[in-house]
Design a protein around this motif. Structure first.
Motif, short mmCIF file in Angstrom:
data_model
loop_
_atom_site.label_atom_id
_atom_site.label_comp_id
_atom_site.label_asym_id
_atom_site.label_seq_id
_atom_site.Cartn_x
_atom_site.Cartn_y
_atom_site.Cartn_z
N ARG A 82 0.83 -1.20 0.00
CA ARG A 82 0.00 0.00 0.00
C ARG A 82 0.87 1.26 0.00
O ARG A 82 0.35 2.36 -0.01
CB ARG A 82 -0.90 0.01 1.24
N MET A 83 2.18 1.09 0.05
CA MET A 83 3.08 2.23 0.11
C MET A 83 3.35 2.77 -1.29
O MET A 83 3.73 2.02 -2.19
CB MET A 83 4.41 1.82 0.75
N ILE A 84 3.16 4.07 -1.46
CA ILE A 84 3.48 4.71 -2.73
C ILE A 84 4.96 5.08 -2.68
O ILE A 84 5.37 5.90 -1.85
CB ILE A 84 2.63 5.96 -2.96
N PRO A 85 5.80 4.49 -3.54
CA PRO A 85 7.25 4.72 -3.43
C PRO A 85 7.66 6.10 -3.96
O PRO A 85 6.86 6.79 -4.61
CB PRO A 85 7.83 3.61 -4.31
N VAL A 86 8.89 6.49 -3.69
CA VAL A 86 9.42 7.70 -4.34
C VAL A 86 9.55 7.42 -5.82
O VAL A 86 9.75 6.26 -6.24
CB VAL A 86 10.78 8.10 -3.72
N ASN A 87 9.47 8.45 -6.64
CA ASN A 87 9.36 8.24 -8.08
C ASN A 87 10.58 7.54 -8.69
O ASN A 87 10.45 6.78 -9.64
CB ASN A 87 9.07 9.55 -8.80
N TYR A 88 11.79 7.78 -8.12
CA TYR A 88 12.97 7.16 -8.73
C TYR A 88 13.09 5.68 -8.39
O TYR A 88 13.92 4.97 -8.95
CB TYR A 88 14.25 7.91 -8.31
N ASP A 89 12.25 5.18 -7.47
CA ASP A 89 12.30 3.77 -7.10
C ASP A 89 10.98 3.06 -7.40
O ASP A 89 10.75 1.95 -6.95
CB ASP A 89 12.64 3.64 -5.61
N ALA A 90 10.10 3.71 -8.15
CA ALA A 90 8.79 3.14 -8.42
C ALA A 90 8.87 2.04 -9.47
O ALA A 90 9.50 2.22 -10.52
CB ALA A 90 7.83 4.24 -8.89
#
Length: 635
Positions: A118-126
């Motif tokens: 459910r965690m939205i990751p940081v964009n560089y690790d998505a």
């Protein structure tokens, strides 16, 4: 009333209608990068392709709901080059999201690589999420901790691959970078193509946003959803965890079926172990493909099936038609018509783009049903047939009558379902996550959670995640627990999957008396409320915490289930209600905004012991003492 408006380029949002018309006439609609306003979002559509002109339009469907239509028109027939749709969603009252589980890795991997997060990751690790006809649904839902929708984004395309990527970006105001990819994987050549993107930002419960999305998918794709016979809604027994492959034989299956019927089950699924496999331990799917009955385990299989059916049980067989084992007889004939080798299974994944492959697989299953008199199939491993696993540079032609793997797979499953339906109008067909796309719902009437034995949280989360994006009945992964488990803890396996159909998979010949009492009592309650549990309007709360509680109602039934210690605030409490304590605590607390009046309650343990009967007023803050895994009947 729907309102349509054409493309508006960045920096020209306030331009007069006359100037906009001029720009549309004289500026190239196939510009590589276009920007258009969709509600409050500035959406960019990017991708260079000299062979296709691209036009955009936006339609306001209702307050808070818009559609972005992307149309391609080719100068010649060809496979469009990748198109990326991107925008930044402001991080305003968004705490979590629901997303497809698969990633876009090009190599074949385990079924267990699809984590629930459910965690939205940081964009560089998505991670990029891959969807197709046989892999999840093309959508994402962002919500807050009150289970309210903030953005549900979806594509109308249900067959060909689409990718989703979301990550948090702190620059230019904290928000989420979203990218949706089209044509990143091989696809058949087209001259024209149109896809719609649905943006739903309404402040409503996320379940309602997803139910509306499901209706939109059905209407946009003119889907004909498969019939769900009443027996698909009743409890099942599955041999998998109880017997495994080695324990499957006529006597053991009949013994389990007889006891399962006494518990309230109405269908038995005979899993792996029934088919002829001289050395099955050498490889899980080493002999898959022939689908012949093992005569040493079943000397008279047709008679055995009739015997089980005479007990009042429907009979289903497990099959994995996508997998062709190297020791099977059919392998030599089809070995040059494979997508890739699944090393973990010591088998090959068949390429359904060959008409010979589809014909063989469909006819083998249809004939197996005709020869044995079974009631249906548990069809496994169809998610292994997709472009992601096969790689991006698939060979085309050379005997293949389809160029799209996904399109050919849909054709195969359609042929299997149509043939089985002709034999039995109430045929039972079960698919499993992750091939749960709405297009798949045309060819199966049951969808099951992926393997998660003895995992309460996983089974609960997967069944509830799937329910609101599915017209068909959802089944839990078969229930199994340690034979020495505390009876209240064992009961949680069933209580946490109440809003799906239970599949019991413990060895009933060895079950202790307390476990047997528990299953008998709880399955009786489940059957009493099965219409509300499987077909009621459900609202699930706390998806960010893998769900804290659920409620589901019909016009005369309500079921409320607490999975974690929390305050329950049901919208309804119909005249016949069931409140379930799926926690270890010995109480439940309700905060009711509506006065449901004075009602009679009966409090039971999970084994069916009546602790007390009393009248209480269901108004305001209400505390009820009930043991962990116990239930409350409300009259």
């Amino acid at each position: 009333m729907k309102e349509s408006y054409p493309i508006k380029f960045a920096g020209m949002l306030k331009t007069s209608k006359t100037l906009i018309a001029f720009l549309i006439t004289f500026m190239p609609l196939f510009a590589w990068c276009q920007t258009i306003q969709v509600g409050n979002l500035k959406v960019k559509v990017d991708g260079k392709d000299d062979n296709f002109k691209r036009s955009l339009s936006v339609t306001l469907i209702a307050p808070g709901v818009s559609e972005l239509t992307i149309s391609l028109k080719g100068t010649i027939s060809g496979v469009p080059k990748p198109v990326v749709i991107s925008f930044k969603q402001p991080s305003i009252d968004i705490q979590s999201y629901l997303t497809p589980h698969g990633t876009n890795a090009s190599d074949a991997s385990s079924l267990y690589d699809y984590e629930i997060s459910r965690m939205i990751p940081v964009n560089y690790d998505a991670k990029t999420k891959f969807t197709s006809a046989t892999m999840d649904q093309p959508s994402m839902t962002f919500f807050n901790t009150n289970s309210q929708n903030r953005l549900t984004i979806a594509a109308s395309e249900l067959i060909f691959p689409i990718t989703f990527n979301a990550g948090e970006n702190e620059q230019d105001g904290v928000g989420f970078d979203l990218k949706i990819g089209l044509f990143e994987y091989a696809k058949k050549p087209v001259e024209v193509y149109k896809v719609k993107m649905r943006f739903d930002t309404r402040d409503i419960h996320y379940n309602q946003a997803q139910r509306d999305l499901l209706t939109w998918w059905k209407d946009e794709n003119q889907l004909r959803i498969a019939n769900v016979p009443p027996k698909a809604h009743m409890p099942f027994y599955c041999t998998w965890y109880a017997l495994k492959a080695d324990g499957v034989n006529a006597k053991n299956v009949e013994d389990q079926a007889r006891l399962a019927k006494q518990l309230g089950c109405e269908t038995i699924i005979v899993d792996d172990g029934w088919q002829k496999a001289q050395d099955a331990k050498a490889g899980y799917c080493l002999y898959n493909g022939d689908w012949e009955i093992d005569k040493t385990r079943f000397t008279d299989f047709k008679g055995h099936v009739k015997k089980v059916q005479s007990m009042g049980m429907n009979y289903m067989l497990w099959v994995g038609p996508s997998m062709i084992g190297e020791n099977s007889k059919i392998y030599e004939k089809l070995k040059d018509k494979m997508l890739y080798r699944a090393e973990w299974a010591k088998a090959w994944v068949a390429d359904p783009r060959f008409p010979e492959v589809r014909k063989y697989l469909a006819e083998r299953l249809i004939n197996l049903m005709k020869e044995t008199g079974i009631d249906g199939f548990k069809i496994d491993f169809m998610d292994l047939i997709n472009t992601r696993y096969a790689g991006k540079n698939l060979a085309q032609g050379n005997g293949r009558d389809y160029e799209s793997v996904e399109e050919a797979t849909v054709k195969l499953l359609s042929e299997i379902y149509t043939g089985c339906l002709a034999l039995n109008p109430e045929v039972l067909i079960e698919f499993r996550q992750f091939y749960t796309s709405p297009v798949m719902q045309q060819y199966a009437n049951m969808f099951r959670a992926v393997d998660c034995p003895n995992d309460v949280m996983e089974n609960r989360t997967r069944t509830l995640d799937t329910r609101n994006l599915n017209y068909q009945v959802i089944h839990a992964d078969p229930l199994a627990w340690n034979e020495n488990e505390n009876v209240q803890a064992a009961a949680l396996q069933l209580l946490h999957t109440m809003l799906s159909v239970p599949q019991v998979s413990t060895d009933l010949t060895k079950m202790n008396a307390e476990h047997l009492k528990m299953l008998t009592f709880l399955l009786k309650q489940w059957r009493t409320f099965n219409f509300a549990l499987t077909r009621g309007e459900a609202f699930n709360y706390g998806p960010d915490s893998h769900y804290t509680w659920s409620e589901t109602s019909t016009k005369d039934q309500t079921v409320v289930v607490a999975y974690q210690p929390t305050i329950l605030s049901p919208r309804k409490l119909e005249k016949n209600a069931l409140i379930v304590n799926g926690t270890h605590q010995d109480k439940l607390v309700l905060d009711l905004s509506k006065n449901f009046g004075t009602r009679t309650i009966m409090v039971y343990t999970c084994t069916g012991v009546l602790l007390r009967k009393e009248k209480i007023n269901f108004n305001g803050l209400v505390k009820i003492n009930v043991p962990g895994s116990g239930i409350i009947r409300v009259l």
